[in-house]
Design a protein around this motif. Structure first.
Motif, short mmCIF file in Angstrom:
data_model
loop_
_atom_site.label_atom_id
_atom_site.label_comp_id
_atom_site.label_asym_id
_atom_site.label_seq_id
_atom_site.Cartn_x
_atom_site.Cartn_y
_atom_site.Cartn_z
N VAL A 25 0.86 -1.18 0.00
CA VAL A 25 0.00 0.00 0.00
C VAL A 25 0.91 1.24 0.00
O VAL A 25 1.81 1.35 0.84
CB VAL A 25 -0.92 0.01 1.24
N PRO A 26 0.68 2.18 -0.95
CA PRO A 26 1.55 3.35 -0.99
C PRO A 26 1.34 4.25 0.22
O PRO A 26 0.26 4.27 0.82
CB PRO A 26 1.13 4.06 -2.28
N ASP A 27 2.41 4.97 0.56
CA ASP A 27 2.30 5.91 1.66
C ASP A 27 1.37 7.05 1.27
O ASP A 27 1.29 7.45 0.11
CB ASP A 27 3.68 6.50 1.99
N VAL A 28 0.69 7.59 2.24
CA VAL A 28 -0.20 8.72 2.00
C VAL A 28 0.67 9.97 1.88
O VAL A 28 1.46 10.28 2.78
CB VAL A 28 -1.21 8.86 3.16
N PRO A 29 0.55 10.69 0.73
CA PRO A 29 1.38 11.89 0.57
C PRO A 29 0.90 13.01 1.50
O PRO A 29 -0.26 13.03 1.91
CB PRO A 29 1.17 12.28 -0.90
#
Length: 191
Positions: A25-29
Motif C-alpha cells: 500500500v503506498p504511503d499517504v502523501p
C-alpha cells in the motif's frame, strides 16, 4: 528426508517475516503536496481551455494588414498576412496609384526570400517580364489604363517554412530605374 524438510522450512521462516513486514500500500502523501498537485492540474486544464476558446473565436488564426507608402508621385499599398500558419492560403496583393496614369511599364521589386517563404505562384496578372538578381525578383507589367495598377498572388505559407519573422520591402521601380517608393512588411509564421 523428513529432517531435511524441517531444516529448510526453519531456514525460510525468518525470510518470510521480513517479506511480510513490507507493505504494498503506498504511503499517504502530505496534504500540502496533494493540494499543490490539484492546483497544478487545474491550471493546466484552464490553459488548455483558454487555447481551445482562443482557437474557436479566431484569435489564433490568420491576421492581415495593409501597409502604405507614398513617394516620387507613387502611392503603394500592400495587403498581406501579418500572422500566418504553414500550409494556409494568405493574401498578397499590391496596388500602385499614380496621378496622371502610367507612361511606362510598372516594375515591382519583391524579395525572393519572401516569395519562397510564401510559396507564391505566378501573379494573377501575367507580367511581361520577370528577372531576378538573386535577392530581388523584378516583375514588369504593361502600363495599365487609368491611375491605379493592382496585382495579387495566389500564395500560401510554405509547409516547410521555419517559424518566425519573415520581413520584406516591396518596392516600385521608377521610370529612371531607381526605387521610387517602398514599403516594409513583416509576416510572423506560427506553428
Amino acid at each position: 528426508m523428513a529432517i531435511e524438510a524441517r531444516r529448510v522450512s526453519r531456514e525460510r521462516a525468518p525470510d518470510d517475516e521480513v517479506v511480510a513486514s513490507f507493505s504494498t500500500v503506498p504511503d499517504v502523501p502530505p496534504f500540502r503536496r496533494v493540494r499543490r498537485a490539484q492546483w497544478g492540474r487545474r491550471l493546466l486544464l484552464a490553459l488548455l481551455v483558454a487555447i481551445l476558446v482562443a482557437g474557436l473565436i479566431g484569435v489564433l488564426g490568420i491576421r492581415t494588414r495593409t501597409a502604405e507608402s507614398s513617394g516620387n508621385g507613387y502611392d503603394l499599398q500592400v495587403h498581406y498576412a501579418s500572422i500566418a500558419r504553414p500550409g494556409v492560403a494568405v493574401p498578397f496583393d499590391i496596388q500602385v496609384h499614380r496621378d496622371g496614369g502610367f507612361d511606362a511599364p510598372v516594375t515591382l521589386a519583391v524579395p525572393s526570400s519572401y516569395l519562397s517563404a510564401l510559396d507564391a505562384q505566378t501573379p494573377n496578372l501575367e507580367p511581361t517580364s520577370t528577372t531576378s538578381d538573386g535577392d530581388l525578383v523584378l516583375f514588369q507589367f504593361d502600363p495599365p489604363q487609368g491611375d491605379t495598377f493592382g496585382v495579387s498572388w495566389n500564395a500560401e505559407v510554405d509547409p516547410a517554412s521555419n517559424m518566425g519573422r519573415k520581413e520584406a520591402t516591396i518596392s516600385v521601380v521608377g521610370d529612371n530605374g531607381s526605387l521610387a517608393v517602398g514599403v516594409s512588411i513583416r509576416t510572423w509564421v506560427l506553428p
